[in-house]
Design a protein around this motif. Structure first.
Motif, PDB file in Angstrom:
ATOM      1  N   VAL A  19       0.833  -1.195   0.000  1.00  0.00           N
ATOM      2  CA  VAL A  19       0.000   0.000   0.000  1.00  0.00           C
ATOM      3  C   VAL A  19       0.874   1.254   0.000  1.00  0.00           C
ATOM      4  O   VAL A  19       2.082   1.191   0.222  1.00  0.00           O
ATOM      5  N   GLU A  20       0.241   2.401  -0.246  1.00  0.00           N
ATOM      6  CA  GLU A  20       0.870   3.699  -0.073  1.00  0.00           C
ATOM      7  C   GLU A  20       0.562   4.161   1.353  1.00  0.00           C
ATOM      8  O   GLU A  20      -0.606   4.317   1.729  1.00  0.00           O
ATOM      9  N   ALA A  21       1.594   4.378   2.143  1.00  0.00           N
ATOM     10  CA  ALA A  21       1.413   4.641   3.574  1.00  0.00           C
ATOM     11  C   ALA A  21       0.533   5.859   3.849  1.00  0.00           C
ATOM     12  O   ALA A  21      -0.306   5.837   4.758  1.00  0.00           O
ATOM     13  N   LEU A  22       0.705   6.925   3.074  1.00  0.00           N
ATOM     14  CA  LEU A  22      -0.096   8.129   3.324  1.00  0.00           C
ATOM     15  C   LEU A  22      -1.572   7.898   3.013  1.00  0.00           C
ATOM     16  O   LEU A  22      -2.437   8.528   3.622  1.00  0.00           O
ATOM     17  N   ASP A  23      -1.861   6.980   2.078  1.00  0.00           N
ATOM     18  CA  ASP A  23      -3.260   6.623   1.817  1.00  0.00           C
ATOM     19  C   ASP A  23      -3.856   5.935   3.039  1.00  0.00           C
ATOM     20  O   ASP A  23      -5.007   6.187   3.423  1.00  0.00           O
ATOM     21  N   VAL A  24      -3.070   5.051   3.657  1.00  0.00           N
ATOM     22  CA  VAL A  24      -3.538   4.354   4.861  1.00  0.00           C
ATOM     23  C   VAL A  24      -3.696   5.341   6.015  1.00  0.00           C
ATOM     24  O   VAL A  24      -4.662   5.286   6.779  1.00  0.00           O
ATOM     25  N   LEU A  25      -2.739   6.268   6.152  1.00  0.00           N
ATOM     26  CA  LEU A  25      -2.825   7.284   7.195  1.00  0.00           C
ATOM     27  C   LEU A  25      -4.085   8.131   7.024  1.00  0.00           C
ATOM     28  O   LEU A  25      -4.750   8.489   8.006  1.00  0.00           O
ATOM     29  N   CYS A  26      -4.424   8.402   5.795  1.00  0.00           N
ATOM     30  CA  CYS A  26      -5.643   9.167   5.515  1.00  0.00           C
ATOM     31  C   CYS A  26      -6.885   8.400   5.994  1.00  0.00           C
ATOM     32  O   CYS A  26      -7.798   8.977   6.583  1.00  0.00           O
ATOM     33  N   TYR A 194       8.835  -3.248  -9.977  1.00  0.00           N
ATOM     34  CA  TYR A 194       8.202  -4.175  -9.040  1.00  0.00           C
ATOM     35  C   TYR A 194       6.684  -4.084  -9.198  1.00  0.00           C
ATOM     36  O   TYR A 194       6.069  -3.071  -8.855  1.00  0.00           O
ATOM     37  N   THR A 195       6.060  -5.137  -9.721  1.00  0.00           N
ATOM     38  CA  THR A 195       4.639  -5.075 -10.083  1.00  0.00           C
ATOM     39  C   THR A 195       3.749  -5.977  -9.238  1.00  0.00           C
ATOM     40  O   THR A 195       2.606  -6.236  -9.610  1.00  0.00           O
ATOM     41  N   GLU A 196       4.252  -6.455  -8.112  1.00  0.00           N
ATOM     42  CA  GLU A 196       3.430  -7.338  -7.277  1.00  0.00           C
ATOM     43  C   GLU A 196       2.161  -6.641  -6.801  1.00  0.00           C
ATOM     44  O   GLU A 196       1.098  -7.249  -6.697  1.00  0.00           O
ATOM     45  N   ASN A 197       2.264  -5.350  -6.530  1.00  0.00           N
ATOM     46  CA  ASN A 197       1.132  -4.623  -5.957  1.00  0.00           C
ATOM     47  C   ASN A 197       0.459  -3.677  -6.946  1.00  0.00           C
ATOM     48  O   ASN A 197      -0.745  -3.494  -6.912  1.00  0.00           O
ATOM     49  N   VAL A 198       1.255  -3.073  -7.819  1.00  0.00           N
ATOM     50  CA  VAL A 198       0.711  -2.155  -8.815  1.00  0.00           C
ATOM     51  C   VAL A 198       1.663  -2.121 -10.006  1.00  0.00           C
ATOM     52  O   VAL A 198       2.880  -2.216  -9.845  1.00  0.00           O
ATOM     53  N   SER A 199       1.095  -2.018 -11.190  1.00  0.00           N
ATOM     54  CA  SER A 199       1.917  -1.918 -12.396  1.00  0.00           C
ATOM     55  C   SER A 199       1.627  -0.583 -13.066  1.00  0.00           C
ATOM     56  O   SER A 199       0.499  -0.306 -13.472  1.00  0.00           O
ATOM     57  N   ARG A 200       2.662   0.253 -13.150  1.00  0.00           N
ATOM     58  CA  ARG A 200       2.504   1.590 -13.721  1.00  0.00           C
ATOM     59  C   ARG A 200       3.190   1.637 -15.089  1.00  0.00           C
ATOM     60  O   ARG A 200       4.346   1.239 -15.225  1.00  0.00           O
ATOM     61  N   GLU A 201       2.455   2.128 -16.053  1.00  0.00           N
ATOM     62  CA  GLU A 201       2.918   2.098 -17.449  1.00  0.00           C
ATOM     63  C   GLU A 201       4.288   2.763 -17.620  1.00  0.00           C
ATOM     64  O   GLU A 201       5.186   2.210 -18.243  1.00  0.00           O
ATOM     65  N   LYS A 202       4.461   3.954 -17.047  1.00  0.00           N
ATOM     66  CA  LYS A 202       5.725   4.677 -17.212  1.00  0.00           C
ATOM     67  C   LYS A 202       6.880   3.947 -16.534  1.00  0.00           C
ATOM     68  O   LYS A 202       8.014   3.970 -16.994  1.00  0.00           O
ATOM     69  N   THR A 203       6.577   3.305 -15.408  1.00  0.00           N
ATOM     70  CA  THR A 203       7.614   2.570 -14.676  1.00  0.00           C
ATOM     71  C   THR A 203       8.078   1.354 -15.464  1.00  0.00           C
ATOM     72  O   THR A 203       9.280   1.128 -15.649  1.00  0.00           O
ATOM     73  N   VAL A 204       7.114   0.570 -15.931  1.00  0.00           N
ATOM     74  CA  VAL A 204       7.421  -0.656 -16.670  1.00  0.00           C
ATOM     75  C   VAL A 204       8.174  -0.341 -17.959  1.00  0.00           C
ATOM     76  O   VAL A 204       9.094  -1.064 -18.357  1.00  0.00           O
ATOM     77  N   ALA A 205       7.820   0.757 -18.599  1.00  0.00           N
ATOM     78  CA  ALA A 205       8.437   1.121 -19.880  1.00  0.00           C
ATOM     79  C   ALA A 205       9.937   1.378 -19.743  1.00  0.00           C
ATOM     80  O   ALA A 205      10.692   1.227 -20.703  1.00  0.00           O
ATOM     81  N   ASN A 206      10.386   1.766 -18.546  1.00  0.00           N
ATOM     82  CA  ASN A 206      11.800   2.094 -18.339  1.00  0.00           C
ATOM     83  C   ASN A 206      12.559   1.013 -17.570  1.00  0.00           C
ATOM     84  O   ASN A 206      13.659   1.258 -17.067  1.00  0.00           O
TER      85      ASN A 206
END
Length: 630
Positions: A19-26, A194-206
């Motif tokens: 998870v994104e920690a700040l999302d959980v904190l919210c 690292y795509t276990e939790n989320v796969s982001r197009e810009k990240t995967v492309a590089n």
């Protein structure tokens, strides 16, 4: 493994945790806010914009902190929550973090206040954690962050790595664009998306490598890992429109799954199966000797149905391929159809319905009888036959059954020793025999002649079991008053045109092999069969395998497990244990099961092993397949 020193640089949010920690904190701080959903959505939206580089990171951080309205006391609650969300493959590979802690760094745009306590449990000290820090007001409210910290700025990870001036190869593992740019900038030598939790197009492309789990990262680097072969490298092919729940369950467990809606011909399957580890089919796809010979990596064939006649079980066995099916999952569906068809046949429902459809009103009691008090003859007293027996008895029918094996009667059912005797007394005969080739035309002119005049016949077993011309003749002569048929000697591979000699005859119910085709049955099958696949791939269990010795055993921790499939010839076990002894390996558990053709042995070891032992085990005469599970 390379002798060059390696530095492993991990991101935190959505990498070390799911998870994104700040999302959980919210979620924590907004728990009692009536507008919490809107605030949460806005936080997530800002987070993603910052990660993808659509807005500057400092701006993303500033906007989120303003929305959070969090206090210092909320951080202890957050830490406890984050401990529940450590990424599964990170958690199961703690050994790597313990052994290589001196080479591991965490560089994150998150905050040390919550990162330090989480990674400390993975032997990563605070001095190797580089992250932002919060600023608090006099009431301990979080009001900002240290703006002088390089990680609070755009491309802060690049600056942080430059300042560290690490010696040796730098590998960066993360899910965001800020991780990917470290390679683009020439600071990182290798970037793993690292795509276990989320796969982001810009990240995967590089990315140099796409890493669906830490297992894949460790495998590529030949590092200590919990499982020998990453699940994402295990390819599963599901044919014939297998229920989508099977895809979801297997994908969630980490396997790479491909689905095809139709069956494949032998030629198509031979071409498709070369790199497949697990094949899932229903009744129309045939796994022949030629298919097995072409399947270089195949470990499992799973029939998402009861029958396995479409699979060359012996060819699979001799090649170390385990076959599973679903012998119970659609039992209730078939039984309910049988009950419904028995009632409709006895009441001539289809004849009356056809007359109404053609504009005729024919209200009559002729040929319409209750099932209560009638004699039901069940041929084949297996799972379906037994359940049918109970439901039919509940309807008030007198139940009799015949089976070539000695089967215990359920309820008040009566066992009949001769098929001819059963046929002579039954008002309705229902067939539930198996798909043994010897059962071809099992029910023909002779058996029909032994039936009571005006009786009914239901076939929900196999199409080749009944001699269709003989059945047609009996229907036309009135010897059989009505029949329900769900299976046929030849069935098309896909939906479309179909012809049977039974077409158009009165009081004949025809269905297109849908006995087990209910939503509930298909969901049950899509749960049962994948569970068997996962138990074998993940633990080596072969319980309920159709063609293989059965072994059930628990998954071990702090151990290594070898799976050895071999021809059942004398001396193989002695040779296996001799090799293990020569390499001074201590066996903590060993499980062997054999049948006349193959032996299957699972060996658990309590210590590290020299990889040479694997080559020696593969060389043992009679070996069919060998793999290291973990």
């Amino acid at each position: 493994m390379s002798n060059v020193k390696r530095n492993y640089v991990f991101d935190f949010d959505s990498t070390l945790t799911s998870v994104e920690a700040l999302d959980v904190l919210c979620e924590i701080t907004q728990a009692n806010n009536p507008n919490r959903e809107e605030v949460l959505e806005e936080i997530v939206n800002i987070t993603n914009k910052g990660i993808d580089g659509d807005i500057s990171f400092p701006e993303s951080l500033k906007q989120r902190i303003q929305l959070l309205k969090a206090k210092k006391s909320d951080l202890s609650v957050l830490i406890e929550e984050l401990k529940k969300y450590v990424s599964p493959s990170i958690e199961r590979n703690k050994e790597f973090f313990e052994q290589y802690s001196d080479d591991i760094y965490v560089i994150s745009a998150g905050f040390k206040e919550f990162i330090d306590p989480i990674v400390a449990e993975y032997n990563i000290p605070s001095e190797r954690v580089f992250a932002n820090t919060f600023e608090f007001d006099e009431n301990d409210l979080i009001v900002g962050f240290d703006a002088e910290n390089s990680l609070s700025k755009h491309n802060g990870k690049i600056e942080c790595l430059q300042n560290l001036d690490l010696v040796g190869e730098i590998q960066v593992i993360g899910d965001g664009y800020s991780d990917a740019v470290t390679k683009v900038a020439g600071i990182a030598d290798t970037f793993f998306a690292y795509t276990e939790n989320v796969s982001r197009e810009k990240t995967v492309a590089n990315a140099d490598h796409i890493t669906p789990s830490l297992d894949e990262f460790l495998y590529i680097n030949d590092l200590p890992r919990n499982i020998s072969y990453p699940k994402n490298r295990i390819k599963i092919l599901l044919l014939e429109n297998v229920h989508s729940d099977a895809f979801k369950k297997l994908s969630k467990d980490g396997f790479t799954v491909e689905t095809v809606s139709k069956s494949l011909s032998e030629e198509e399957l031979i071409e498709k199966i070369k790199d497949v580890h697990v094949l899932g089919i229903r009744s129309k796809t045939h796994v022949t000797q030629k298919v097995v010979d072409a399947a270089e990596k195949l470990m499992v064939v799973s029939a998402f149905c009861i029958g396995t006649k479409q699979i060359d079980l012996e060819a699979c066995k001799e090649n170390g391929i385990v076959v599973f099916n679903a012998p119970y999952s659609n039992t209730r569906s078939v039984v309910e159809l049988a009950i419904g068809e028995i009632i409709m046949l006895m009441r001539s429902v289809f004849q009356r319905s056809t007359e109404i459809h053609s504009g005729q009103w024919n209200k009559t009691a002729e040929g319409s009888r209750e099932v209560r008090g009638k004699k039901l003859g069940i041929v084949g007293y297996g799972n379906i036959g037994k359940q049918l027996s109970i439901l039919a008895e509940a309807l008030g029918m007198d139940v009799y059954y015949y089976d070539v094996e000695d089967k215990l009667a359920l309820g008040n059912a009566t066992k009949v020793d001769e098929l001819s005797d059963l046929l002579a007394l039954s008002d309705v005969v229902t067939l539930h025999v198996d798909d043994n080739a010897a059962n071809k035309n099992f029910f023909g002119e002779k058996e029909i002649s032994q039936m009571k005049d005006g009786a009914h016949l239901v076939n929900l077993s196999r199409g080749f079991v009944v001699d269709i011309p003989a059945l047609v003749a009996a229907l036309k002569s009135g010897k059989i008053a009505g029949t329900a048929v769900d299976v046929y000697p030849e069935e098309p591979r896909k939906n479309g045109d179909f012809f049977t000699e039974l077409k158009g005859l009165p009081n004949v119910i025809l269905t297109p092999h849908v006995g087990g085709s209910t939503e509930e049955a298909q969901r049950d099958i899509a749960d049962f069969v994948p569970s068997k696949i996962m138990a074998y791939i993940n633990s080596g269990n072969t319980v309920d395998a159709v063609n293989f010795p059965n072994i059930r055993l628990p998954r071990q921790t702090n151990a290594h497990r070898f799976l050895h499939i071999h021809k059942n010839v004398p001396g193989v076990m002695a040779k296996i244990n001799k090799v293990l002894a020569e390499y001074n390996l201590n066996i903590t558990g060993q499980y062997l099961s054999i049948d006349p053709k193959v032996g299957y042995v699972i060996t658990d070891l309590d210590k590290e092993y020299n990889t040479e032992v694997l080559d020696e085990l593969r060389k043992i005469e009679g070996t069919i397949k060998f793999r290291v599970l973990y």
